[in-house]
Write a protein that holds these residues in place. Structure first.
Motif, short mmCIF file in Angstrom:
data_model
loop_
_atom_site.label_atom_id
_atom_site.label_comp_id
_atom_site.label_asym_id
_atom_site.label_seq_id
_atom_site.Cartn_x
_atom_site.Cartn_y
_atom_site.Cartn_z
N VAL A 1 47.13 86.98 9.75
CA VAL A 1 45.98 87.85 9.48
C VAL A 1 44.68 87.06 9.54
N SER A 2 44.63 85.91 8.86
CA SER A 2 43.40 85.13 8.79
C SER A 2 43.01 84.58 10.16
N ILE A 3 44.00 84.16 10.96
CA ILE A 3 43.69 83.64 12.29
C ILE A 3 43.13 84.74 13.18
N PHE A 4 43.79 85.89 13.21
CA PHE A 4 43.33 86.97 14.08
C PHE A 4 42.00 87.55 13.58
N ALA A 5 41.81 87.59 12.27
CA ALA A 5 40.51 88.04 11.75
C ALA A 5 39.41 87.12 12.25
N GLY A 6 39.65 85.81 12.20
CA GLY A 6 38.65 84.86 12.68
C GLY A 6 38.40 84.96 14.17
N VAL A 7 39.46 85.17 14.94
CA VAL A 7 39.31 85.27 16.40
C VAL A 7 38.50 86.51 16.78
N PHE A 8 38.82 87.66 16.16
CA PHE A 8 38.09 88.89 16.50
C PHE A 8 36.64 88.82 16.05
N VAL A 9 36.41 88.38 14.83
CA VAL A 9 35.04 88.29 14.32
C VAL A 9 34.24 87.25 15.11
N GLY A 10 34.83 86.09 15.37
CA GLY A 10 34.14 85.05 16.12
C GLY A 10 33.83 85.46 17.55
N THR A 11 34.78 86.13 18.19
CA THR A 11 34.55 86.59 19.56
C THR A 11 33.43 87.62 19.60
N GLY A 12 33.47 88.57 18.68
CA GLY A 12 32.43 89.59 18.64
C GLY A 12 31.06 89.00 18.39
N LEU A 13 30.94 88.13 17.38
CA LEU A 13 29.65 87.53 17.07
C LEU A 13 29.18 86.61 18.18
N GLY A 14 30.09 85.85 18.78
CA GLY A 14 29.71 84.97 19.88
C GLY A 14 29.12 85.74 21.05
N MET A 15 29.71 86.87 21.40
CA MET A 15 29.19 87.70 22.47
C MET A 15 27.81 88.25 22.12
N ILE A 16 27.65 88.67 20.87
CA ILE A 16 26.35 89.21 20.43
C ILE A 16 25.28 88.13 20.51
N PHE A 17 25.60 86.92 20.06
CA PHE A 17 24.62 85.83 20.08
C PHE A 17 24.25 85.44 21.51
N ARG A 18 25.25 85.38 22.40
CA ARG A 18 24.96 85.00 23.79
C ARG A 18 24.10 86.05 24.48
N ALA A 19 24.19 87.29 24.02
CA ALA A 19 23.38 88.36 24.61
C ALA A 19 21.96 88.37 24.03
N GLY A 20 21.70 87.50 23.05
CA GLY A 20 20.38 87.42 22.47
C GLY A 20 20.17 88.31 21.26
N GLY A 21 21.24 88.86 20.72
CA GLY A 21 21.13 89.75 19.58
C GLY A 21 21.71 89.13 18.33
N THR A 22 21.66 89.88 17.24
CA THR A 22 22.31 89.51 15.99
C THR A 22 22.84 90.79 15.36
N THR A 23 23.57 90.63 14.29
CA THR A 23 23.98 91.80 13.50
C THR A 23 23.21 91.82 12.19
N GLY A 24 22.07 91.13 12.17
CA GLY A 24 21.26 91.07 10.96
C GLY A 24 21.84 90.07 9.97
#
Length: 295
Positions: free
Chosen positions: A114-137
């Protein structure tokens, strides 16, 4: 109104939408369903849900409103717009998965998974947002501030901030769940750095040799890589030396070492990580045209 949206591009918006969808999926299906917390403002929204049953999609919006003023002063109009898009789309994504979860993933018997997959999904999502120049606040804005002015890795800053929030979350969490949450945020921080910095990561080599010209020619002929000759002075001998500086892809390092050993086995060289590289041979060809990605 038209000026407000001037410069906004469709591609970053699409990447932000995809990133927030991946992020929201991970939070609902791994963190929320299995009782894990999270770091940053998302961790605060989860804690509010566990304690008061306030939906994360709602508290995410309410908590982030004050930070948009800070975000505007730090990053300007475009950053503010992409941050608004990221935050709103994350709340929408969270709400969709709250109402219509894709599947139930009760994995309490395997919390490491659970903890590994939670980190992978959250990290992938945030990484994509950051590379696009955005944030989630939230802490994303603070992490970008630390990265911009102090050179602190976004992932490392978020890891420290997340740890503080997780400690506060001990109001609700058990010690084992807090430890599993730390594993998740650590994995997420590494994935974020990999996505932000890993796409154009490379290696740089500094080579001190009496056969600089020969080495430079061999590197060009066998590796199709250019190099730069610098002039240095030995502190012990006071002799002037030529230093060859070369940037290569990570998978070319062994080949470079073998070439150096063939030409001058007594050469002194050091290798360093290059987090991002741009230019001929990496992002442009010899005609200065963008390189097409290889499959």
């Amino acid at each position: 109104m038209a000026r407000l949206f001037q410069g906004i591009k469709l591609r970053p918006i699409l990447i932000i939408f995809i990133g927030t969808t991946i992020f929201g999926f991970g939070i609902i299906h791994f963190n929320l369903q299995n009782g894990l917390a999270h770091g940053g403002f998302t961790g605060i929204t989860l804690l509010l849900y566990y304690l008061f049953k306030i939906e994360p999609s709602l508290s995410n919006l309410v908590l982030n409103i004050p930070l948009f003023l800070i975000g505007y002063k730090l990053f300007g109009r475009l950053m503010l717009m992409y941050s608004l898009i990221g935050t709103v789309s994350l709340s929408v994504s969270l709400r969709i998965f709250e109402l219509y979860p894709v599947t139930e993933l009760p994995l309490q018997d395997d919390m490491i998974l659970v903890s590994i997959f939670a980190g992978v999904f959250v990290g992938t999502g945030l990484g994509m947002i950051f590379r696009a120049g955005g944030t989630t606040g939230g802490v994303d804005i603070l992490a970008r501030l630390a990265n911009k002015y102090f050179g602190i890795s976004i992932g490392k800053f978020m890891l420290c901030f997340d740890a503080i929030v997780i400690i506060i979350s001990l109001i609700h969490l058990s010690i084992p769940h807090a430890m599993y949450t730390l594993v998740a945020v650590f994995v997420a921080s590494r994935v974020i750095d990999l996505i932000i910095e890993g796409a154009n990561a490379a290696k740089s080599a500094m080579i001190i040799s009496s056969k600089t010209d020969e080495l430079s020619q061999v590197i060009i002929e066998r590796m199709s890589r250019g190099s730069t000759v610098l002039t240095g002075k030995g502190s012990f001998t006071a002799d002037e030396r030529q230093i060859l500086y070369c940037v290569i892809h990570r998978n070319e390092l062994v080949q470079l070492k073998n070439l150096i050993d063939d030409v001058d086995p007594y050469a002194f060289f050091s290798v360093n990580d290059v987090k991002e590289v741009s230019g001929e041979g990496f992002t442009f060809d010899k005609q200065r045209q963008p390189l097409k990605p290889t499959s």
